[in-house]
Design a protein around this motif. Sequence first.
Motif, PDB file in Angstrom:
ATOM      1  N   MET A   1       0.848  -1.203   0.000  1.00 28.87           N
ATOM      2  CA  MET A   1       0.000   0.000   0.000  1.00 28.87           C
ATOM      3  C   MET A   1       0.877   1.244   0.000  1.00 28.87           C
ATOM      4  N   ASN A   2       0.668   2.072  -0.987  1.00 30.13           N
ATOM      5  CA  ASN A   2       1.440   3.310  -1.111  1.00 30.13           C
ATOM      6  C   ASN A   2       0.432   4.450  -1.282  1.00 30.13           C
ATOM      7  N   VAL A   3       0.126   5.074  -0.168  1.00 28.55           N
ATOM      8  CA  VAL A   3      -0.927   6.091  -0.185  1.00 28.55           C
ATOM      9  C   VAL A   3      -0.543   7.241  -1.110  1.00 28.55           C
ATOM     10  N   GLN A   4       0.723   7.609  -1.045  1.00 36.03           N
ATOM     11  CA  GLN A   4       1.170   8.725  -1.884  1.00 36.03           C
ATOM     12  C   GLN A   4       1.013   8.399  -3.372  1.00 36.03           C
ATOM     13  N   GLY A   5       1.449   7.205  -3.753  1.00 38.14           N
ATOM     14  CA  GLY A   5       1.315   6.776  -5.146  1.00 38.14           C
ATOM     15  C   GLY A   5      -0.144   6.712  -5.569  1.00 38.14           C
ATOM     16  N   ASN A   6      -0.968   6.159  -4.704  1.00 40.63           N
ATOM     17  CA  ASN A   6      -2.404   6.080  -5.014  1.00 40.63           C
ATOM     18  C   ASN A   6      -3.007   7.468  -5.211  1.00 40.63           C
ATOM     19  N   TYR A   7      -2.620   8.371  -4.328  1.00 40.32           N
ATOM     20  CA  TYR A   7      -3.189   9.718  -4.405  1.00 40.32           C
ATOM     21  C   TYR A   7      -2.752  10.409  -5.696  1.00 40.32           C
ATOM     22  N   GLN A   8      -1.476  10.214  -6.051  1.00 39.12           N
ATOM     23  CA  GLN A   8      -0.991  10.821  -7.302  1.00 39.12           C
ATOM     24  C   GLN A   8      -1.756  10.267  -8.501  1.00 39.12           C
ATOM     25  N   GLU A   9      -1.999   8.965  -8.460  1.00 41.45           N
ATOM     26  CA  GLU A   9      -2.728   8.307  -9.549  1.00 41.45           C
ATOM     27  C   GLU A   9      -4.147   8.885  -9.663  1.00 41.45           C
ATOM     28  N   ILE A  10      -4.802   9.036  -8.532  1.00 36.05           N
ATOM     29  CA  ILE A  10      -6.172   9.571  -8.534  1.00 36.05           C
ATOM     30  C   ILE A  10      -6.168  11.024  -9.032  1.00 36.05           C
ATOM     31  N   ARG A  11      -5.203  11.800  -8.576  1.00 32.46           N
ATOM     32  CA  ARG A  11      -5.124  13.206  -9.005  1.00 32.46           C
ATOM     33  C   ARG A  11      -4.888  13.296 -10.514  1.00 32.46           C
ATOM     34  N   LYS A  12      -4.063  12.385 -11.017  1.00 37.64           N
ATOM     35  CA  LYS A  12      -3.800  12.374 -12.456  1.00 37.64           C
ATOM     36  C   LYS A  12      -5.090  12.117 -13.235  1.00 37.64           C
ATOM     37  N   LYS A  13      -5.868  11.162 -12.735  1.00 28.11           N
ATOM     38  CA  LYS A  13      -7.125  10.838 -13.414  1.00 28.11           C
ATOM     39  C   LYS A  13      -8.089  12.010 -13.335  1.00 28.11           C
ATOM     40  N   ILE A  14      -8.143  12.654 -12.179  1.00 31.38           N
ATOM     41  CA  ILE A  14      -9.025  13.819 -12.042  1.00 31.38           C
ATOM     42  C   ILE A  14      -8.632  14.880 -13.072  1.00 31.38           C
ATOM     43  N   THR A  15      -7.326  15.148 -13.159  1.00 33.83           N
ATOM     44  CA  THR A  15      -6.847  16.168 -14.098  1.00 33.83           C
ATOM     45  C   THR A  15      -7.228  15.805 -15.531  1.00 33.83           C
ATOM     46  N   ALA A  16      -6.998  14.548 -15.895  1.00 32.89           N
ATOM     47  CA  ALA A  16      -7.280  14.127 -17.273  1.00 32.89           C
ATOM     48  C   ALA A  16      -8.771  14.254 -17.594  1.00 32.89           C
ATOM     49  N   ILE A  17      -9.612  13.811 -16.667  1.00 31.74           N
ATOM     50  CA  ILE A  17     -11.060  13.872 -16.943  1.00 31.74           C
ATOM     51  C   ILE A  17     -11.524  15.329 -16.987  1.00 31.74           C
ATOM     52  N   CYS A  18     -11.000  16.137 -16.090  1.00 35.45           N
ATOM     53  CA  CYS A  18     -11.411  17.546 -16.079  1.00 35.45           C
ATOM     54  C   CYS A  18     -10.990  18.251 -17.371  1.00 35.45           C
ATOM     55  N   GLU A  19      -9.795  17.937 -17.849  1.00 29.04           N
ATOM     56  CA  GLU A  19      -9.355  18.555 -19.109  1.00 29.04           C
ATOM     57  C   GLU A  19     -10.271  18.151 -20.256  1.00 29.04           C
ATOM     58  N   ARG A  20     -10.626  16.885 -20.250  1.00 29.53           N
ATOM     59  CA  ARG A  20     -11.453  16.343 -21.323  1.00 29.53           C
ATOM     60  C   ARG A  20     -12.883  16.879 -21.276  1.00 29.53           C
ATOM     61  N   THR A  21     -13.380  17.163 -20.069  1.00 30.66           N
ATOM     62  CA  THR A  21     -14.790  17.538 -19.938  1.00 30.66           C
ATOM     63  C   THR A  21     -14.967  19.035 -19.651  1.00 30.66           C
ATOM     64  N   GLY A  22     -13.860  19.771 -19.656  1.00 34.45           N
ATOM     65  CA  GLY A  22     -13.955  21.212 -19.453  1.00 34.45           C
ATOM     66  C   GLY A  22     -14.310  21.620 -18.032  1.00 34.45           C
ATOM     67  N   ARG A  23     -13.889  20.831 -17.055  1.00 32.71           N
ATOM     68  CA  ARG A  23     -14.138  21.199 -15.658  1.00 32.71           C
ATOM     69  C   ARG A  23     -12.842  21.681 -15.006  1.00 32.71           C
ATOM     70  N   ASN A  24     -12.974  22.399 -13.884  1.00 32.35           N
ATOM     71  CA  ASN A  24     -11.799  22.801 -13.111  1.00 32.35           C
ATOM     72  C   ASN A  24     -11.437  21.693 -12.134  1.00 32.35           C
ATOM     73  N   THR A  25     -10.146  21.361 -12.086  1.00 29.88           N
ATOM     74  CA  THR A  25      -9.728  20.290 -11.160  1.00 29.88           C
ATOM     75  C   THR A  25     -10.032  20.657  -9.709  1.00 29.88           C
ATOM     76  N   GLU A  26      -9.990  21.955  -9.386  1.00 31.03           N
ATOM     77  CA  GLU A  26     -10.259  22.344  -7.986  1.00 31.03           C
ATOM     78  C   GLU A  26     -11.700  22.045  -7.588  1.00 31.03           C
ATOM     79  N   ASP A  27     -12.556  21.841  -8.556  1.00 32.75           N
ATOM     80  CA  ASP A  27     -13.956  21.571  -8.239  1.00 32.75           C
ATOM     81  C   ASP A  27     -14.227  20.104  -7.891  1.00 32.75           C
ATOM     82  N   VAL A  28     -13.188  19.290  -7.984  1.00 36.81           N
ATOM     83  CA  VAL A  28     -13.355  17.878  -7.608  1.00 36.81           C
ATOM     84  C   VAL A  28     -12.495  17.613  -6.371  1.00 36.81           C
ATOM     85  N   LYS A  29     -13.147  17.420  -5.238  1.00 31.36           N
ATOM     86  CA  LYS A  29     -12.409  17.213  -3.993  1.00 31.36           C
ATOM     87  C   LYS A  29     -12.427  15.723  -3.617  1.00 31.36           C
TER      88      LYS A  29
END
Length: 228
Positions: A1-29
């Motif tokens: 279990m690597n919490v830091q790695g997991n969190y980075q992975e989740i943040r990356k996905k949030i960024t990618a989806i937000c870019e694709r759908t025109g949302r702000n990453t800060e709006d996804v907590k």
Amino acid sequence: MNVQGNYQEIRKKITAICERTGRNTEDVKVIAVTKYVSIERAKEAIDVGVQHLGENRDEGLNSKYQEIGEKAIWHFIGSLQTRKVKTIIDKVEYIHSLDRLSLAQEINKRASRPIKCFLQVNVSGEESKHGCSPDEVEGLVTEMEPLSNIEIVGLMTMAPFTDNKEHIRTCFKQLKVLQQKVQALQLSKAPCQELSMGMSNDYEIAIEEGATFIRIGTSLVGNENGGV
Ligand SMILES: *Cc1c(COP(=O)(O)O)cnc(C)c1O
């Protein structure tokens, strides 16, 4: 279990989806759901930059709050018995499981400040799921309006137990439609700008459909009771 790695992975996905759908990453907590893990693991999440922690039992919330306290923003995400309200109310900023008027009345009575609440809606209609039914939403929100310590910041749902991604997506879309109905009521205590939806297995769909809070346990902090 690597919490830091997991969190980075989740943040990356949030960024990618937000870019694709025109949302702000800060709006996804991201809420780290720590119900399956130790206090140490919960602290690790805070250390890697997670701000929000979620617990579904009063015992879990209280024991972790004792150690972590104000370093986190606390979310109560589990079904809440009326008699337990007084044991958590001073510690939580958000309650995601408001589903009935009697619970709102108790929160209103016990709270010394307005509590940010999500109305939990059982969109999928599964028997095992908590939450009010979709056709109760507008009535409940209107009935709660006079309660000065209740602020309906949004709606929450849990996706159905299924691998059918389109069925999951439909549920999330329905929650968004209900949110728009509540917003149209223009109640001062129910801005309803947030959507709490998406867990480890379905958070990507939830973000695509407008989630502003995703609640992630297993994929972020793991499951010390036998999961990851
Ligand atoms: C347990 C739980 C979660 C997190 O579940 P995972 O699948 O482990 O990410 C999210 N929301 C609620 C209400 C939960 O009870």
